[in-house]
Write an enzyme that holds these catalytic residues in place. Sequence first.
Site, short mmCIF file in Angstrom:
data_model
loop_
_atom_site.label_atom_id
_atom_site.label_comp_id
_atom_site.label_asym_id
_atom_site.label_seq_id
_atom_site.Cartn_x
_atom_site.Cartn_y
_atom_site.Cartn_z
N GLU A 163 2.64 -10.85 1.31
CA GLU A 163 1.26 -11.02 1.80
C GLU A 163 0.29 -11.02 0.61
OE1 GLU A 163 -0.45 -7.71 4.16
OE2 GLU A 163 -2.11 -8.21 2.84
N HIS A 164 0.49 -10.11 -0.33
CA HIS A 164 -0.37 -10.08 -1.53
C HIS A 164 -0.21 -11.36 -2.35
CE1 HIS A 164 -1.97 -5.84 -2.02
NE2 HIS A 164 -1.30 -5.78 -0.88
#
Length: 448
Positions: free
Chosen positions: A67-68
């Site tokens: 996600e990052h």
Amino acid sequence: MIVRLFILLFYSFSVHAAEVQEHVLTNGLKVLVKEEHRSPVVVSQIWYKVGSSYEPSGITGISHMLEHMMFKGTDNYPAGKFSEIIAENGGRENAFTGRDYTAYFQTLEKSRLAISFELEADRMRNLHLLAEELDKELQVVMEERRMRTEDNPRAKLQEYLMAMAYSSSPYKNPVIGWPSDIENYQIADLQQWYQHWYAPNNATLVVAGDVQAEEVFKLAEHYFGAIPGEKIKPLKPQFEIEQVGVRRMTVKLPAEVPYILMAYKVPSLMTVDQEWEAYALDVLAAVLDGGDSSRLPARLQRGQQIASSVGVGYDFGARLEELFMIEATPVKGKTLLDLEIALKTEIRELQRETISASELAKVKAQVMANSVYEQDSLFYQAMKLGMAETVGLGWQKSEQYREKINQVTAEQVRLVADKYLLESQLSIAYLEPQSMRANTTAGVNHAH
């Protein structure tokens, strides 16, 4: 207080379920649209069916790490450009990862929805995963873990309790991952995870706001339609093994006040044999902690004055078997054992006696009131759709929620308390505060 977010989201959805429109592209991408014309704003969310409960040992937390990395650029949009474009257009964007999903969202003025679609479609399959960017982001995630868990004694206690309560369920692992796994991610791990799970036929696009559904479907086709679907291998069954006795631990950490967390193994709506039991558990949680006048605040805080805070949590919409959790902090002069005895006394009463008709009516009215407040947020209207769809319940299921809750009887609340809140299914964790000087000797003692 433990937040019963999913429950409230689910309930509020039932009010406007008829207004949701669905369309599935030929590549498998499901598009849900909720028209809401009160202001010229649109929220776009894309939900992927992958979260921490999908992760094998050794790479726990990799869904969150990915996600990052999803903000680290593509051929068309270098690192940082995604957020820059959204900001230039007056929008807001972010992402979040849970046990059963990963989601990305943007909020924009309604005429700019195409910007969101173009950016999300691009990074669905064209993400750059570079070692130097991973090195930077690893430090960010480790710092996030330190702030949210390592320096938060209650969060740390919950992490220990989850690892003790679950034996074989992937819910035993923290969403952010274990520190040693985070430190050892490789680009190849992330690449494999991304290629396997980030595909249109493993995603749901949810749009809520001042839009026309047919126009949104055409726009989705334009930007996402050419992305090929992938062969998604189904997960192996993930069952929790039977628990045969109470599990208990005492955690010693630097903290200001003691704290108790109790967790009973219970089914979710996805795993329960008889659906009414999940709805009755939902009502049971509200009976105990559905507001200031509910039993635990009224009796243990203001009545007996034994607790300074109490809370109950039950994730009705979990994909796997869930925990019914009760937390509390004793007032000065009372012990954790005093509080444990008081909490169990309340549970025994619910197992032996049915709640009154007026108490049941009050709980249901409280849930209705919460649902009305939720309608003011486009973000939450979209979120409830994406969450229900992604965990496997299907967004249509939530149409039945109000009806099902209204069908719960006082006797059914007693029956689920008697069936599921059992000592043999219980895990208990005590937090014993230590001074900062005792930090070096802080640790965990287990007793099964």
